[in-house]
Scaffold this motif. Structure first.
Motif, PDB file in Angstrom:
ATOM      1  N   VAL A   1     107.175  41.718 -96.792  1.00 27.73           N
ATOM      2  CA  VAL A   1     107.420  41.997 -95.379  1.00 27.73           C
ATOM      3  C   VAL A   1     107.197  40.703 -94.601  1.00 27.73           C
ATOM      4  CG1 VAL A   1     106.572  43.239 -93.339  1.00 27.73           C
ATOM      5  CG2 VAL A   1     106.771  44.428 -95.539  1.00 27.73           C
ATOM      6  N   VAL A   2     108.014  40.480 -93.571  1.00 32.33           N
ATOM      7  CA  VAL A   2     107.845  39.307 -92.717  1.00 32.33           C
ATOM      8  C   VAL A   2     107.720  39.768 -91.271  1.00 32.33           C
ATOM      9  CG1 VAL A   2     110.347  38.940 -92.471  1.00 32.33           C
ATOM     10  CG2 VAL A   2     108.746  37.040 -92.089  1.00 32.33           C
ATOM     11  N   ALA A   3     106.731  39.240 -90.571  1.00 32.77           N
ATOM     12  CA  ALA A   3     106.552  39.537 -89.155  1.00 32.77           C
ATOM     13  C   ALA A   3     107.599  38.785 -88.348  1.00 32.77           C
ATOM     14  CB  ALA A   3     105.151  39.147 -88.700  1.00 32.77           C
ATOM     15  N   ALA A   4     108.338  39.507 -87.514  1.00 35.65           N
ATOM     16  CA  ALA A   4     109.433  38.902 -86.753  1.00 35.65           C
ATOM     17  C   ALA A   4     108.968  38.247 -85.467  1.00 35.65           C
ATOM     18  CB  ALA A   4     110.484  39.959 -86.436  1.00 35.65           C
ATOM     19  N   THR A   5     107.777  38.590 -84.998  1.00 37.28           N
ATOM     20  CA  THR A   5     107.319  38.100 -83.700  1.00 37.28           C
ATOM     21  C   THR A   5     105.806  38.227 -83.606  1.00 37.28           C
ATOM     22  OG1 THR A   5     107.457  38.481 -81.304  1.00 37.28           O
ATOM     23  CG2 THR A   5     107.695  40.393 -82.720  1.00 37.28           C
ATOM     24  N   ASP A   6     105.215  37.474 -82.690  1.00 37.16           N
ATOM     25  CA  ASP A   6     103.787  37.660 -82.410  1.00 37.16           C
ATOM     26  C   ASP A   6     103.571  38.599 -81.225  1.00 37.16           C
ATOM     27  OD1 ASP A   6     104.591  36.082 -80.317  1.00 37.16           O
ATOM     28  OD2 ASP A   6     103.104  34.502 -80.626  1.00 37.16           O
ATOM     29  N   ASP A   7     104.666  39.055 -80.620  1.00 37.86           N
ATOM     30  CA  ASP A   7     104.588  40.012 -79.506  1.00 37.86           C
ATOM     31  C   ASP A   7     104.535  41.415 -80.105  1.00 37.86           C
ATOM     32  OD1 ASP A   7     104.681  41.387 -77.168  1.00 37.86           O
ATOM     33  OD2 ASP A   7     106.596  40.595 -76.481  1.00 37.86           O
ATOM     34  N   GLN A   8     103.348  41.834 -80.533  1.00 36.23           N
ATOM     35  CA  GLN A   8     103.212  43.023 -81.370  1.00 36.23           C
ATOM     36  C   GLN A   8     102.635  44.243 -80.659  1.00 36.23           C
ATOM     37  OE1 GLN A   8     102.187  42.772 -85.371  1.00 36.23           O
ATOM     38  NE2 GLN A   8     103.804  41.262 -85.571  1.00 36.23           N
ATOM     39  N   LEU A   9     102.175  44.095 -79.427  1.00 37.52           N
ATOM     40  CA  LEU A   9     101.529  45.208 -78.753  1.00 37.52           C
ATOM     41  C   LEU A   9     102.579  46.216 -78.285  1.00 37.52           C
ATOM     42  CD1 LEU A   9      98.742  43.342 -76.769  1.00 37.52           C
ATOM     43  CD2 LEU A   9      98.746  44.191 -79.137  1.00 37.52           C
ATOM     44  N   LEU A  10     102.239  47.485 -78.351  1.00 31.09           N
ATOM     45  CA  LEU A  10     103.199  48.556 -78.111  1.00 31.09           C
ATOM     46  C   LEU A  10     103.236  48.974 -76.648  1.00 31.09           C
ATOM     47  CD1 LEU A  10     102.368  50.800 -81.209  1.00 31.09           C
ATOM     48  CD2 LEU A  10     104.087  48.987 -81.013  1.00 31.09           C
TER      49      LEU A  10
END
Length: 301
Positions: A235-244
């Motif tokens: 799995v690769v994280a697409a962004t650091d903007d992760q808050l919902l």
């Protein structure tokens, strides 16, 4: 509907038509399929999640909402008008007999749209308009990985054993941006925040409804992670903007996160999944060894 809102809806439909025509002329393939599910407690607000998906800078080719017939015995007649208002040629409801709970968001889409990009989403989130674009960029950079908007980092004790789920680093790239763009088996995707599955990526065992019902009916993220590990898919994280950004009023005590995460159910469920698959010979190697990736420790130091 106010005039300004009506004009906005018409403008959005024209944009959608134009995008799809350009893709058809350009022989765009694979298609972008957004897949989600809902149930009676959230059916009155799911249109808000869908509208945020229709406002993406990169539009999907199709949004499919999977609903169980037993939840809505009168089918479309049981759906609120605000949802019926967003149904169009590129937004549709599919009816299923088998209530696989949150697994409905991927179970049939990954099989029916196997040649396309399937992006799984939830019914209780408002998506920033770069979400699909972020996922596609991550996929282009790492085509053999599953790209996800929201990811956790699986953690280990000093003796090398895996910690409990609640001790993992939730939304790890938000706090450790160096994790963005680093494919790893140790990164755990939470599928409803936006997760892109490339064509033909998941193994056949993913669609074993019997084992799903027996071990993890309310925990689709765990099941999919084990299937990814079985198939060797990072799995690769697409962004650091992760808050919902939740749809207001959707996070009552019935939310699965309360049941699965806060009460420790995820630990029990993961143990049940691994035990069942190992007993069947589907997963022969040690899960902890397969997901261990010490190289990521330097990125969170």
């Amino acid at each position: 509907m106010q005039v300004a809102q009506w004009l906005g809806v018409k403008k959005n439909k024209l944009r959608r038509v134009g995008t799809h025509m350009m893709r058809m002329l350009g022989k765009h393939h694979p298609r972008i399929i957004v897949s989600m599910t809902s149930y009676p407690a959230r059916i009155n607000t799911v249109h808000l999640a869908i509208r945020s998906l229709l406002a993406q800078k990169v539009l999907p080719d199709k949004i499919v909402l999977w609903l169980c017939k037993s939840d809505f015995p009168n089918r479309e007649a049981d759906l609120p008008q605000n949802l019926r208002d967003v149904l169009w040629y590129d937004v549709e409801v599919r009816w299923v007999d088998d209530d696989l709970k949150p697994h409905k968001k991927y179970f049939w889409s990954l099989q029916e749209f196997s040649d396309d990009y399937v992006i799984t989403t939830d019914d209780d989130l408002l998506y920033r308009n770069t979400m699909i674009g972020d996922l596609l960029a991550a996929h282009e950079a790492h085509p053999h990985a599953i790209a996800a908007v929201r990811t956790h980092l699986i953690m280990f004790n000093e003796d090398g054993t895996r910690t409990n789920y609640e001790d993992w680093i939730y939304e790890a790239p938000h706090y450790h941006p160096a994790l963005v763009g680093v494919p790893s088996m140790r990164i755990f995707a939470t599928n409803g925040a936006g997760t892109l599955y490339p064509p033909h990526v998941m193994p056949l065992e993913t669609f074993d409804a019997g084992t799903i019902k027996k071990t993890c009916l309310t925990a689709d993220d765990l099941w999919l992670k084990v299937m990814q590990v079985k198939a060797g898919i990072p799995v690769v994280a697409a962004t650091d903007d992760q808050l919902l950004n939740y749809v207001p009023g959707t996070q009552g005590e019935e939310a699965l996160c309360h049941q699965n995460t806060e009460s420790g159910v995820n630990n029990i469920v993961l143990k049940a999944i691994l035990g069942e698959l190992q007993a069947k010979g589907v997963l022969s190697d040690d899960f902890d060894k397969l997901v261990a990736d010490p190289s990521l420790d330097a990125l969170i130091a």
